[in-house]
Scaffold this motif. Structure first.
Motif, short mmCIF file in Angstrom:
data_model
loop_
_atom_site.label_atom_id
_atom_site.label_comp_id
_atom_site.label_asym_id
_atom_site.label_seq_id
_atom_site.Cartn_x
_atom_site.Cartn_y
_atom_site.Cartn_z
N LEU A 19 0.84 -1.18 0.00
CA LEU A 19 0.00 0.00 0.00
C LEU A 19 0.88 1.24 0.00
O LEU A 19 1.92 1.27 0.66
CB LEU A 19 -0.92 0.03 1.22
N ALA A 20 0.45 2.24 -0.73
CA ALA A 20 1.18 3.51 -0.73
C ALA A 20 1.07 4.15 0.65
O ALA A 20 0.12 3.91 1.39
CB ALA A 20 0.60 4.43 -1.80
N LEU A 48 -4.29 7.49 5.43
CA LEU A 48 -5.73 7.69 5.44
C LEU A 48 -6.43 6.61 6.24
O LEU A 48 -7.38 6.89 7.00
CB LEU A 48 -6.26 7.73 4.01
N ILE A 49 -6.00 5.37 6.09
CA ILE A 49 -6.57 4.27 6.88
C ILE A 49 -6.30 4.48 8.36
O ILE A 49 -7.16 4.24 9.22
CB ILE A 49 -6.01 2.92 6.40
N LEU A 50 -5.11 4.96 8.66
CA LEU A 50 -4.73 5.21 10.05
C LEU A 50 -5.61 6.29 10.67
O LEU A 50 -6.14 6.12 11.79
CB LEU A 50 -3.26 5.64 10.10
N LYS A 51 -5.84 7.38 9.96
CA LYS A 51 -6.66 8.47 10.48
C LYS A 51 -8.11 8.02 10.63
O LYS A 51 -8.78 8.38 11.61
CB LYS A 51 -6.56 9.69 9.56
N PHE A 91 5.87 8.51 11.43
CA PHE A 91 6.64 7.27 11.38
C PHE A 91 6.83 6.79 9.95
O PHE A 91 7.84 6.16 9.62
CB PHE A 91 5.93 6.19 12.20
N PHE A 92 5.88 7.09 9.06
CA PHE A 92 5.96 6.67 7.66
C PHE A 92 6.79 7.62 6.80
O PHE A 92 7.00 7.35 5.63
CB PHE A 92 4.56 6.55 7.05
N GLY A 127 8.01 15.09 5.41
CA GLY A 127 7.53 14.63 4.11
C GLY A 127 6.04 14.37 4.06
O GLY A 127 5.43 14.45 2.99
N ASP A 128 5.43 14.05 5.20
CA ASP A 128 3.99 13.76 5.24
C ASP A 128 3.20 14.84 5.97
O ASP A 128 2.08 14.59 6.44
CB ASP A 128 3.75 12.40 5.92
#
Length: 211
Positions: A59-60, A66-69, A116-117, A123-124
């Motif tokens: 998964l990107a 988005l899944i995490l949020k 963490f990603f 970057g995020d």
């Protein structure tokens, strides 16, 4: 029997072979200890992937975030809206406590998990509304959570009002609050507000360059 035993006892070990084996092992240990980026051979990414474990479906990072949020928003709904609904008669009190909890979870868990990603620091940040770190971000995330909750509550109100007007049934609530729908609504509003923030920031930045 005695002759065979005597032959075995008189057999001498191959000293040269054992010495070479010992030197080989010693050199291997020395190479391992002295190994670093300067003297290590380059290994292709394809070769490294053979020894990496992980899920077959990749998964990107954006999808993971988005899944995490969504998951954290749904979890807050489950533990606070569902969990406190039996103890708080007033919906506004429940939303107030939920807003505080959502802000704390966002500041301490969600945003740190997103970072963490990151491949590089910051970057995020495009997925985070309050990018500032420190004590101030703690209170800003709580205030931001109240804003998102207001829009989520409004979405539920508009949907239920519309369905009630169409069906004419006022005895039941058409769309109740649940972790899945709440998580999706919260994620959607959150991403929309973040998009608005970036759009305004870009407009101001371009205006400053023109001036």
């Amino acid at each position: 029997m005695s002759k065979k035993t005597g032959k075995r006892q008189n057999r001498k070990p191959d000293v040269t072979k054992e010495a070479g084996y010992y030197r080989l092992k010693t050199q291997a240990v020395k190479d391992l200890v002295e190994a670093d980026e300067s003297n290590s051979p380059e290994v292709s990414e394809e070769e490294l992937n053979k020894y990496r474990s992980g899920p077959k479906i990749k998964l990107a990072d954006g999808v993971k975030i988005l899944i995490l949020k969504f998951w954290f928003a749904g979890a807050v709904c489950f533990f606070f809206i569902w969990g406190l609904s039996g103890y708080m008669a007033d919906m506004l009190d429940t939303l107030f406590v939920t807003g505080i909890a959502m802000g704390i979870v966002t500041d301490l868990l969600t945003n740190n998990a997103i970072r963490f990603f990151e491949a590089t620091p910051g970057g995020d940040d495009r997925y985070i509304m309050v990018t500032h770190r420190g004590y101030l971000s703690f209170f800003l995330n709580i205030l931001y959570a109240f804003v998102v909750l207001f829009f989520v509550y409004s979405i539920y109100a508009v949907i239920n009002f519309t369905v009630t007007r169409i069906t004419g049934n006022t005895d039941t609530i058409p769309l109740g609050v649940g972790p899945i729908m709440f998580g999706l609504f919260y994620l959607g509003v959150d991403q929309l507000l973040i998009k608005c923030k970036h759009t305004i920031t870009d407009i101001v930045r371009k205006a400053q360059k023109v001036n």
